[in-house]
Design an enzyme around this catalytic site. Structure first.
Site: not given
Lengths: 493, 493
Positions: A151, A208-209, A212-213, A232, A269, A360
Site C-alpha cells: 500500500k 510507522g507510528s 498506526g501499527g 516497527e 527512527c 517520541e
C-alpha cells in the site's frame, strides 16, 4: 498533486485473489530463482535512478545526496538478501534420519521453513526507498517465497508508483507469475483495514507510528485466524551518559550528539530523543555545549506538511509540560513546514511521573534528563518502555561498576550501543532492528538484515517422505549445498 | 480429594516479584549451568518415579506402562534440550566485524538470543508429565534462561505438586536463585488471568483447548505491552486416502487407523479425527473394516470426569448433525467416565457446509468424509482449518498426480506425514509440533523438540563493545566453541 484513487473493497479482493494464485506457483520457485528476481529488481532500481530521485525529492524534501545513498542502500538490501536467500541458512533445515533398531522405530523427519503466503507491506514516510515499496519488508517477503502487496504511502505515492513499476518490470523479465507484486493506493484507513482483514492475507509488515501499527496489530490479532504483524513503531532511543566517560568527553559528546539529533532533520527512527545523565558540572558542560551546537543548526524542510505539523505540535506539547525547560533552539526561526531544532531538559522525577515525556517527538528534538545519582538513573531505566536502541556512553570502569543498570537497559531494547550514536543502522546479519513493545509488535524478529526473511516463513516437518518427493532443500544428497543440521550436527554434506 | 487453594492476586504478585528477582541472576548463568540444572531435574524425576507414577495413575486413569513411558519421555526431553542448550546453536549468534576502510566505517556488531523473562506455563490435561509441570515448555524456558511459574492443572494437581518438588530439589542442589521455579494452584480462570496480565510476565506456554488458549491469547495481546502466547490448542489431524494407495491397502489402513484412533483412549492431540477418501468400493472396504475393528475395542476410563463428559457431549453433538451417519461403535456399552469408541461418516458437502464437523471430539472418535472425486477432496482440503498434522496415504503416483492437493494440505499443517499415522510425536530437532491457527497461536514455533527453546528468547545486538565486556557467546575467541555466523559464514572458529 495526489491523483490516485483509493482501492475499493472489490479491488482489494481482486488483488488478493491474484496474489494467492501467484503464491501457488511462486512458493515452489527455487531459492536461486527468487534471488534472481531480487537481483533483477535491484538492477531496475539502479537503472531508473534518474527518474526515481527527482520524484522523491519533490515528494519528500530529502536531499539528492541523501536519496542517492538511500537508493544505494535499497539496492544493497535487495542484493544482499538475495545472496542470503540463495545461501539458504535461513531455511533452518533439520534432518533426523530413521532409527530402525529401536522398539518403536523412529521415522525419517525433515524440517524446513516454508512461506506463509501473501504479505501486505505498509511503507514508511521517512525512507521512501529503503523501507517502502521496494524496501526491506518487500525484499524479505519475496526471499521467503511470498507475493507482496504494497500500500503506497500517500506522502510519496508517485515515488512508490515508480518503484513499483521497476519491480513489475523485473517480474516480467524473470517471468514471475501475475500477482507476485501489486501496488495499491489508499489515503483512507479503510484500505489498510480491508487488506489486513482479507482471508488470503497471511502477514503484515509496517513501518510507522505507534497508533498506526497498534491499530493494524489489533485488527490482525482479532481476526478469526490471527496473523502476524511486524510493526516497527518508533522509539526515543535513550542515551545513558555514565559519569567517568562523561567527565572525559563532555565536549565531544555534545558535538557528536548534536550531529546525530539533526541527521536527516531528525527523521530517523533511531534518533536519540532522550539523553540521561547525572547532574553536576560535567552534565552542565554537556548540556551547555549541546545547546550551543543546536543554536547553530538551521531549520530545514521536513518530509512533508503532516510530519512538520506533528513535530511542531508534539514539540510544543513536550515543552509545555511541568518542569520541562527549554535549553536551546535554533537561532533561525523556521519557515513553513520546517523543523525547529530544540533541546530541552527535565529532572528524572519529572520524567518518571509524566508519560508524555516518554513519547517520541519525531524530528530534531532531544530531552536531557538530570538524575541525582546512579540509583536514580537505574530507576529511569526501569521505567523505560521498549526501544529499538539504547546507548551507553561509558568507560570500562563505568560498565563494571553498573552491571545491573546495563542489564536493565538491555532488557528494554533490541540493540545496545557502547560509545556511539544510535543513528546509522547497518544492513547486515548481526543487525537487530526491533525491540520490545512499543518499539515493535514482535521483539523476536528484525526488520533490517537478512534474518528479517524469517518473519514471513514457518517450519513444516516432512515425515516419512521418499527422497525423490522431498524439496531439494531436504534431499539426502543436499543438491543445494546448504548448511543443515543432520542428527543434531551442522553440516553441508 | 482436591485440597489446594487458588492463588490470590497478592500471591501472584509475590510470585512474579520473586521470579523477576531470580531472572536478574539466572539470565547470566552460563548455558552449561542451565544444562546442569535441567539434567538435575531429570535425575530427580527418575529417582522419584515410584512416587510420581502411582499419584498420576490415581489422578488420570492412565496405565502404569503409559505413565512410565511418558516419564521416560519427560526425562529424555529435559536431557536432550539440556544438551541442545549447551551446544548453543539455538542462540543464533551472528558477528559482523569492523570495516574501517569504508567511507563511514562499519562498527563491530554481534547478535545473540537473550531470555525474555519469567514464563507462565499452563500444563496439559493429557500429558501429566511430558507437557505439564516439568514438561516441554518448562524445559525450553529454563534452557532459554527464563524462570518458570507453573499453574498446576487442576485435574492432576497432586502429580503436579510432586513434579514441582523434584524441580525445587534440583534447584536447591544446583544452587539456583529463589524464584527460579514456582508452582501455583488455580481452579478459577482468574488465577490464569492474573498470571498472564502481570506486568513482570514476559511469555506464556499453554497446552489445552481452543477456548482456553484463545482466551489467554486475547488477554496477552490486549495488554498494555502485548506478550507472546504459545498455545497448542488441538487439532482434528485430517488423513487423506488417495485412490491408488487405498486400493492397494484398504484392509491394512483400517487396522492401522483403528489402533491410532484408540491409542491412549484417543486422548492425543494428534489423534486422527478426520479421514477423507473418495467414495467407491475401496473406501467402502476401508470403512467397513475400520468399523469392525472399532466394535472390538472396549471402552476405557478417560483422563478424568470432565474429559469424559466433554467427549460424550461432543460426540453426541457430532452424531446428531444432519447427514452424519454412525458407522460403528464399540460392542461394549461404556461405564461411568469411560470412552465410547465411535466411527461416523458424512459426505464432503455435509462437511464443507457444517462447521460443527470441523470441531475436535477429544477421544476415540473419527469421522470419515466421502468425496465424489479428487476435485472434491481438494475442496475439502481448501476448507480445512490449521492443523498440527495432516497425513497422506498415497503411492508416489498418487502424489505426482495431485501436487496441488499436496500444497493445499501442507499450507494447513505443521507436520505432513506420508503413509503413517499422526499419533507418535518424536522428540527431536526436526519435529514440528505446531501449525497454523487454530492448531496453535503462533505457527512459527514448535512446542516439541529443542527448537522450542527459541520461543522464550529474542535477539539483541551489541554494537561496538570491547571483547572483555561481551558475553562469552560473542567473544572473539569463541570460548564456548559454539557455531556462529561470522561475516556471513557459519564457523566454530
Amino acid at each position: 498533486m495526489y491523483t490516485f484513487k483509493d482501492a475499493t473493497k472489490e479491488d482489494v479482493d481482486n488483488v488478493m485473489q491474484k496474489a494467492w494464485s501467484a503464491f501457488e506457483s511462486y512458493r515452489s520457485f527455487s531459492i536461486k530463482q527468487r534471488a534472481a528476481f531480487m537481483h533483477a529488481i535491484a538492477n531496475e532500481l539502479t537503472s531508473h535512478a534518474s527518474a526515481l530521485i527527482p520524484i522523491a525529492m519533490a515528494e519528500t524534501h530529502l536531499s539528492e545526496s541523501r536519496l542517492q545513498s538511500e537508493l544505494t542502500r535499497t539496492v544493497f538490501q535487495l542484493n544482499s538478501y538475495a545472496d542470503a536467500c540463495e545461501q539458504g541458512n535461513w531455511l533452518d533445515v533439520r534432518i533426523d534420519k530413521v532409527i530402525s533398531d529401536r522398539q518403536r522405530p523412529r521415522p525419517d523427519l525433515r524440517k524446513m521453513l516454508i512461506p506463509l503466503g501473501p504479505v501486505i507491506v505498509f511503507g514508511s514516510s521517512n525512507f521512501p526507498f529503503a523501507y517502502s515499496t521496494a524496501g526491506g519488508d518487500t525484499a524479505c517477503a519475496l526471499a521467503a517465497g511470498c507475493p507482496v502487496i504494497v500500500k503506497a504511502h500517500p506522502a510519496h505515492a508517485q515515488t512508490s508508483e515508480e518503484a513499483a513499476s521497476c519491480i513489475l518490470k523485473a517480474a516480467k523479465i524473470c517471468r514471475m507469475p501475475e500477482g507476485i507484486f501489486t501496488h495499491v493506493h489508499g489515503v483512507s484507513f479503510e484500505v489498510g483495514k480491508e487488506l489486513v482483514l482479507h482471508p488470503l492475507t497471511k502477514a503484515v509488515g509496517f513501518t510507522g507510528s505507534l497508533s498506526g501499527g497498534k491499530a493494524l496489530f489489533d485488527l490482525a490479532t482479532q481476526r478469526k485466524d490471527p496473523i502476524p504483524v511486524f510493526a516497527e513503531m518508533g522509539s526515543i532511543n535513550p542515551v545513558y551518559l555514565l559519569p567517568e566517560k562523561l567527565s572525559e568527553s563532555a565536549l565531544d559528546q555534545a558535538k557528536t550528539y548534536a550531529a546525530s539529533i539533526n541527521l536527516s532533520v531528525g527523521q530517523f527512527c533511531t534518533n536519540p530523543g532522550l539523553i540521561i545523565g547525572i547532574d553536576g558540572p560535567d552534565l552542565q558542560t554537556f548540556i551547555k555545549n549541546l545547546g550551543e551546537e543546536i543554536k547553530k543548526v538551521s531549520p530545514s524542510p521536513m518530509l512533508h506538511a503532516g510530519i512538520a505539523k506533528s513535530f511542531i505540535a508534539n514539540r510544543s506539547k513536550a515543552l509545555a509540560q511541568n518542569d520541562v525547560h527549554t535549553v536551546a533552539v535554533s537561532d533561525t526561526r523556521p519557515g513553513e513546514n520546517e523543523s525547529y531544532p530544540t533541546i530541552a531538559s527535565a529532572t528524572a522525577q519529572a520524567f518518571m511521573n509524566n508519560p508524555v515525556l516518554h513519547q517520541e517527538v519525531f524530528g530534531p528534538y532531544s530531552l536531557v534528563i538530570k538524575c541525582r545519582d546512579v540509583a536514580e538513573m537505574k530507576s529511569v531505566a526501569e521505567k523505560m518502555e521498549g526501544q529499538l536502541t539504547s546507548t551507553l556512553i561509558a568507560t570500562e570502569n563505568d560498565i563494571q561498576q553498573n552491571l545491573s543498570l546495563v542489564d536493565k537497559i538491555k532488557d528494554r531494547c533490541g540493540r545496545i550501543i557502547l560509545n556511539g550514536v544510535p543513528t546509522g543502522v547497518e544492513v547486515c546479519l548481526s543487525m537487530q532492528h526491533g525491540g520490545p513493545y512499543p518499539a515493535t509488535t514482535d521483539s523476536r524478529f528484525t526488520s533490517v538484515g537478512a534474518d528479517g526473511i524469517k518473519r514471513f516463513a514457518r517450519p513444516v516437518c516432512y515425515q516419512n517422505w521418499p527422497d525423490n518427493l522431498l524439496p531439494d532443500e531436504l534431499k539426502d544428497g543436499n543438491p543445494l549445498k546448504i548448511w543443515r543440521t543432520v542428527n543434531n550436527q551442522l553440516t553441508r554434506d
